[in-house]
Design a protein around this motif. Structure first.
Motif, PDB file in Angstrom:
ATOM      1  N   GLU A  80       6.137   0.836   9.628  1.00 29.07           N
ATOM      2  CA  GLU A  80       4.939   1.052   8.834  1.00 29.07           C
ATOM      3  C   GLU A  80       4.297  -0.311   8.583  1.00 29.07           C
ATOM      4  O   GLU A  80       4.988  -1.313   8.465  1.00 29.07           O
ATOM      5  CB  GLU A  80       5.293   1.713   7.492  1.00 29.07           C
ATOM      6  CG  GLU A  80       5.801   3.118   7.612  1.00 29.07           C
ATOM      7  CD  GLU A  80       7.299   3.201   7.920  1.00 29.07           C
ATOM      8  OE1 GLU A  80       7.992   2.163   7.961  1.00 29.07           O
ATOM      9  OE2 GLU A  80       7.775   4.326   8.138  1.00 29.07           O
ATOM     10  N   LEU A  81       2.978  -0.349   8.488  1.00 31.23           N
ATOM     11  CA  LEU A  81       2.257  -1.607   8.329  1.00 31.23           C
ATOM     12  C   LEU A  81       1.828  -1.816   6.881  1.00 31.23           C
ATOM     13  O   LEU A  81       1.293  -0.899   6.251  1.00 31.23           O
ATOM     14  CB  LEU A  81       1.027  -1.626   9.234  1.00 31.23           C
ATOM     15  CG  LEU A  81       1.299  -1.519  10.731  1.00 31.23           C
ATOM     16  CD1 LEU A  81      -0.014  -1.425  11.499  1.00 31.23           C
ATOM     17  CD2 LEU A  81       2.125  -2.690  11.219  1.00 31.23           C
ATOM     18  N   PHE A  82       2.039  -3.040   6.392  1.00 39.36           N
ATOM     19  CA  PHE A  82       1.691  -3.390   5.023  1.00 39.36           C
ATOM     20  C   PHE A  82       0.748  -4.589   5.012  1.00 39.36           C
ATOM     21  O   PHE A  82       0.924  -5.534   5.773  1.00 39.36           O
ATOM     22  CB  PHE A  82       2.950  -3.733   4.220  1.00 39.36           C
ATOM     23  CG  PHE A  82       3.848  -2.548   4.003  1.00 39.36           C
ATOM     24  CD1 PHE A  82       3.714  -1.758   2.883  1.00 39.36           C
ATOM     25  CD2 PHE A  82       4.817  -2.222   4.942  1.00 39.36           C
ATOM     26  CE1 PHE A  82       4.534  -0.660   2.692  1.00 39.36           C
ATOM     27  CE2 PHE A  82       5.640  -1.128   4.766  1.00 39.36           C
ATOM     28  CZ  PHE A  82       5.498  -0.336   3.633  1.00 39.36           C
ATOM     29  N   CYS A  89       0.530  -0.065   1.976  1.00 46.94           N
ATOM     30  CA  CYS A  89       0.807   0.427   3.320  1.00 46.94           C
ATOM     31  C   CYS A  89      -0.521   0.877   3.925  1.00 46.94           C
ATOM     32  O   CYS A  89      -1.298   1.591   3.282  1.00 46.94           O
ATOM     33  CB  CYS A  89       1.792   1.589   3.270  1.00 46.94           C
ATOM     34  SG  CYS A  89       2.212   2.254   4.894  1.00 46.94           S
ATOM     35  N   VAL A  90      -0.799   0.448   5.131  1.00 48.39           N
ATOM     36  CA  VAL A  90      -2.076   0.733   5.783  1.00 48.39           C
ATOM     37  C   VAL A  90      -2.261   2.223   6.044  1.00 48.39           C
ATOM     38  O   VAL A  90      -3.354   2.754   5.869  1.00 48.39           O
ATOM     39  CB  VAL A  90      -2.182  -0.076   7.102  1.00 48.39           C
ATOM     40  CG1 VAL A  90      -3.414   0.312   7.882  1.00 48.39           C
ATOM     41  CG2 VAL A  90      -2.166  -1.567   6.814  1.00 48.39           C
ATOM     42  N   ASP A  91      -1.204   2.906   6.435  1.00 52.66           N
ATOM     43  CA  ASP A  91      -1.319   4.305   6.827  1.00 52.66           C
ATOM     44  C   ASP A  91      -0.820   5.305   5.787  1.00 52.66           C
ATOM     45  O   ASP A  91      -0.896   6.511   6.016  1.00 52.66           O
ATOM     46  CB  ASP A  91      -0.570   4.528   8.151  1.00 52.66           C
ATOM     47  CG  ASP A  91      -1.160   3.681   9.269  1.00 52.66           C
ATOM     48  OD1 ASP A  91      -2.395   3.611   9.365  1.00 52.66           O
ATOM     49  OD2 ASP A  91      -0.384   3.069  10.019  1.00 52.66           O
ATOM     50  N   ASP A  92      -0.296   4.831   4.669  1.00 51.87           N
ATOM     51  CA  ASP A  92       0.249   5.715   3.637  1.00 51.87           C
ATOM     52  C   ASP A  92      -0.157   5.194   2.263  1.00 51.87           C
ATOM     53  O   ASP A  92       0.450   4.251   1.755  1.00 51.87           O
ATOM     54  CB  ASP A  92       1.776   5.780   3.771  1.00 51.87           C
ATOM     55  CG  ASP A  92       2.434   6.679   2.743  1.00 51.87           C
ATOM     56  OD1 ASP A  92       1.730   7.251   1.875  1.00 51.87           O
ATOM     57  OD2 ASP A  92       3.666   6.811   2.806  1.00 51.87           O
ATOM     58  N   PRO A  93      -1.167   5.794   1.636  1.00 46.93           N
ATOM     59  CA  PRO A  93      -1.639   5.294   0.345  1.00 46.93           C
ATOM     60  C   PRO A  93      -0.608   5.389  -0.783  1.00 46.93           C
ATOM     61  O   PRO A  93      -0.772   4.770  -1.828  1.00 46.93           O
ATOM     62  CB  PRO A  93      -2.861   6.168   0.041  1.00 46.93           C
ATOM     63  CG  PRO A  93      -2.719   7.361   0.898  1.00 46.93           C
ATOM     64  CD  PRO A  93      -1.919   6.957   2.091  1.00 46.93           C
ATOM     65  N   MET A  94       0.470   6.116  -0.576  1.00 48.49           N
ATOM     66  CA  MET A  94       1.497   6.262  -1.603  1.00 48.49           C
ATOM     67  C   MET A  94       2.553   5.147  -1.550  1.00 48.49           C
ATOM     68  O   MET A  94       3.348   5.016  -2.476  1.00 48.49           O
ATOM     69  CB  MET A  94       2.192   7.626  -1.467  1.00 48.49           C
ATOM     70  CG  MET A  94       1.247   8.807  -1.610  1.00 48.49           C
ATOM     71  SD  MET A  94       0.354   8.833  -3.184  1.00 48.49           S
ATOM     72  CE  MET A  94       1.679   9.197  -4.288  1.00 48.49           C
TER      73      MET A  94
END
Length: 117
Positions: A80-82, A89-94
């Motif tokens: 995952e990208l931060f 996290c770029v792809d997960d707002p949580m």
């Protein structure tokens, strides 16, 4: 620097010359596990070493990557990208990792950690 929750304390962590571009290093700073990254000749980042997905203290093993002109940290477990600046996290707002102010003073890397007052 002070806030309602405590006092900001700059802690000397390592010699700036020991950091290598693109390679993370973990450090224990005032009881917090921190991952340090040198992403450019004069660019340093300090983030929490805890991977929010696996719960392991392994973010220092992540990869520095470029995406759309932005320098990001890819988590070592799931990639995952931060965002180094915000920890988001770029792809997960949580999902988010901690970020810490970092600077170089007299050749040494210092990280700012909030101390409870």
């Amino acid at each position: 620097m002070t806030t309602s929750s405590g006092v900001a304390t700059w802690v000397k962590v390592c010699d700036a010359g020991e950091l290598v571009v693109g390679i993370g290093v973990s450090a224990l700073v005032r009881g917090k596990q921190v991952a340090l990254f040198k992403t450019g000749e004069r660019e340093l980042h300090a983030v929490g070493n805890r991977d929010p997905y696996s719960g392991t203290q392994t973010m220092a093993r992540g990869l520095v990557v470029q995406r759309d002109g932005q320098t990001l940290l890819a988590a070592p477990t799931g990639r995952e990208l931060f965002d180094f600046a915000t920890g988001q996290c770029v792809d997960d707002p949580m999902a988010k990792i901690a970020t810490y102010p970092v600077r170089v003073v007299n050749g040494f890397v210092e990280v700012c950690i909030m101390a409870r007052s």
